[in-house]
Motif scaffolding. Structure first.
Motif, mmCIF file in Angstrom:
data_model
loop_
_atom_site.group_PDB
_atom_site.id
_atom_site.type_symbol
_atom_site.label_atom_id
_atom_site.label_comp_id
_atom_site.label_asym_id
_atom_site.label_seq_id
_atom_site.Cartn_x
_atom_site.Cartn_y
_atom_site.Cartn_z
ATOM 1 N N LEU A 82 1.055 16.658 -16.385
ATOM 2 C CA LEU A 82 0.777 18.038 -15.974
ATOM 3 C C LEU A 82 0.069 18.068 -14.633
ATOM 4 O O LEU A 82 0.391 18.889 -13.763
ATOM 5 N N ARG A 83 -0.897 17.167 -14.464
ATOM 6 C CA ARG A 83 -1.624 17.112 -13.193
ATOM 7 C C ARG A 83 -0.675 16.762 -12.046
ATOM 8 O O ARG A 83 -0.746 17.361 -10.962
ATOM 9 N N SER A 118 -8.256 29.828 -13.264
ATOM 10 C CA SER A 118 -7.509 29.144 -12.205
ATOM 11 C C SER A 118 -6.010 29.359 -12.379
ATOM 12 O O SER A 118 -5.282 29.572 -11.403
ATOM 13 N N TYR A 119 -5.548 29.308 -13.623
ATOM 14 C CA TYR A 119 -4.132 29.559 -13.892
ATOM 15 C C TYR A 119 -3.744 30.954 -13.417
ATOM 16 O O TYR A 119 -2.710 31.144 -12.766
ATOM 17 N N ALA A 178 -8.027 20.198 -12.649
ATOM 18 C CA ALA A 178 -8.495 19.661 -13.930
ATOM 19 C C ALA A 178 -8.709 20.777 -14.952
ATOM 20 O O ALA A 178 -8.361 20.629 -16.136
ATOM 21 N N ASP A 179 -9.255 21.902 -14.510
ATOM 22 C CA ASP A 179 -9.487 23.028 -15.421
ATOM 23 C C ASP A 179 -8.165 23.625 -15.896
ATOM 24 O O ASP A 179 -8.017 23.979 -17.078
ATOM 25 N N THR A 180 -7.202 23.736 -14.989
ATOM 26 C CA THR A 180 -5.900 24.294 -15.358
ATOM 27 C C THR A 180 -5.205 23.407 -16.377
ATOM 28 O O THR A 180 -4.611 23.893 -17.352
ATOM 29 N N VAL A 181 -5.267 22.092 -16.167
ATOM 30 C CA VAL A 181 -4.687 21.155 -17.129
ATOM 31 C C VAL A 181 -5.364 21.322 -18.493
ATOM 32 O O VAL A 181 -4.706 21.327 -19.539
ATOM 33 N N ALA A 182 -6.695 21.485 -18.489
ATOM 34 C CA ALA A 182 -7.426 21.662 -19.745
ATOM 35 C C ALA A 182 -6.973 22.928 -20.459
ATOM 36 O O ALA A 182 -6.852 22.945 -21.703
ATOM 37 N N ALA A 230 -12.892 14.331 -13.025
ATOM 38 C CA ALA A 230 -13.520 15.602 -13.395
ATOM 39 C C ALA A 230 -13.142 15.987 -14.819
ATOM 40 O O ALA A 230 -12.005 15.791 -15.255
ATOM 41 N N SER A 231 -14.096 16.541 -15.551
ATOM 42 C CA SER A 231 -13.836 17.052 -16.891
ATOM 43 C C SER A 231 -13.344 18.487 -16.780
ATOM 44 O O SER A 231 -14.016 19.328 -16.180
ATOM 45 N N GLY A 232 -12.178 18.750 -17.348
ATOM 46 C CA GLY A 232 -11.633 20.087 -17.259
ATOM 47 C C GLY A 232 -12.276 21.049 -18.230
ATOM 48 O O GLY A 232 -12.672 20.671 -19.339
ATOM 49 N N ASN A 233 -12.386 22.291 -17.813
ATOM 50 C CA ASN A 233 -12.950 23.354 -18.643
ATOM 51 C C ASN A 233 -11.850 24.384 -18.887
ATOM 52 O O ASN A 233 -11.364 25.026 -17.950
ATOM 53 N N ALA A 234 -11.440 24.528 -20.144
ATOM 54 C CA ALA A 234 -10.316 25.403 -20.460
ATOM 55 C C ALA A 234 -10.581 26.858 -20.100
ATOM 56 O O ALA A 234 -9.677 27.568 -19.630
#
Length: 250
Positions: A194-195, A153-154, A228-232, A143-147
């Motif tokens: 991180l993941r 999500s964070y 994935a979004d949180t990592v981004a 999945a591509s993360g979205n910041a």
């Protein structure tokens, strides 16, 4: 009259020499014992020895309390699996302090020794019931993360312990959590690192993984996309010159 005595002495000496030869001179001064030979580095096949020599300095004695990810984490071991652990050990993680250990990559360990390490971790620290029958998000995501989504999500899953801005906070228990957005920290940890932290969490303070960050019952466990979004979002805080507290002048 002393000839018989001399013959007796000669006979005893010859008998002693013959006994030493027949015994292979075992115990003779300077001869190593049958178990005193030190194995060559590539012959070491004991998990504890291999781990202490190659892994403990970063991942901690007995797989925990080190500077790097705790390996004595049954959830992490269940999600990563032996194949991923072997791959990471062999190839290292570019851009981090994790070097390649495979001889084919310039390291010191054989493929067999790396397999011993991966299997030994599972045997020493794994738990077949670690996931409680639940299917976790994949170890590595496509999945591509979205910041922007990751910031949400964070806030939902992480801010309670790590602060609304990710810079850490003091919990009710008195524990101070570290910053997740410190550029120096982000320069040392990979995206997959991180993941992995989010997936498997920590075990020292009880269950703390992708299933237990929920702040409201409706939120549920973190999904693959949310991770994935949180990592981004976290990696969006990386800078070009981490740790540099001054500006360069031409």
């Amino acid at each position: 009259m002393r000839l018989p005595f001399q013959r007796a002495i000669t006979t005893l000496l010859m008998a002693g020499t013959t006994a030493l030869v027949l015994a292979g001179c075992n115990g003779a001064p300077g001869k190593p014992g049958p178990h005193s030979e030190t194995p060559r580095p590539e012959q070491v096949a004991d998990f504890a020895t291999l781990y202490n020599q190659n892994c403990a300095s970063c991942h901690g004695v007995n797989g925990k309390n080190g500077a790097a990810l705790s390996l004595a984490n049954p959830v992490y071991l269940a999600i990563a699996g032996a194949a991923n652990i072997e791959r990471v050990t062999a190839n290292g993680v570019p851009g981090t302090m994790m070097p390649p250990f495979a001889q084919s990559k310039g390291g010191t360990l054989t493929d067999h020794q790396i397999a011993i390490l991966a299997a030994g971790m599972q045997q020493a620290w794994g738990n077949p019931n670690a996931l409680s029958g639940q299917t976790p998000p994949a170890y590595a995501s496509n999945a591509s993360g979205n910041a922007a989504q990751g910031e949400k999500s964070y806030a939902l899953f992480c801010a309670r312990c790590h602060g609304t801005d990710g810079a850490g906070t003091r919990l009710d228990s008195g524990v101070v959590t570290g910053s997740l957005v410190d550029p120096s920290y982000l320069a040392l940890v990979s995206d997959q690192g991180l993941r992995s932290f989010i997936l498997a969490g920590q075990t020292a303070k009880g269950p703390h993984d992708w299933r237990s960050y929920v702040t409201t019952p409706a939120a549920g466990a973190m999904t693959d996309q949310e991770i994935a979004d949180t990592v981004a979002w976290l990696t969006s805080h990386r800078i070009a010159t981490p740790g540099q507290v001054y500006q360069q002048h031409p």
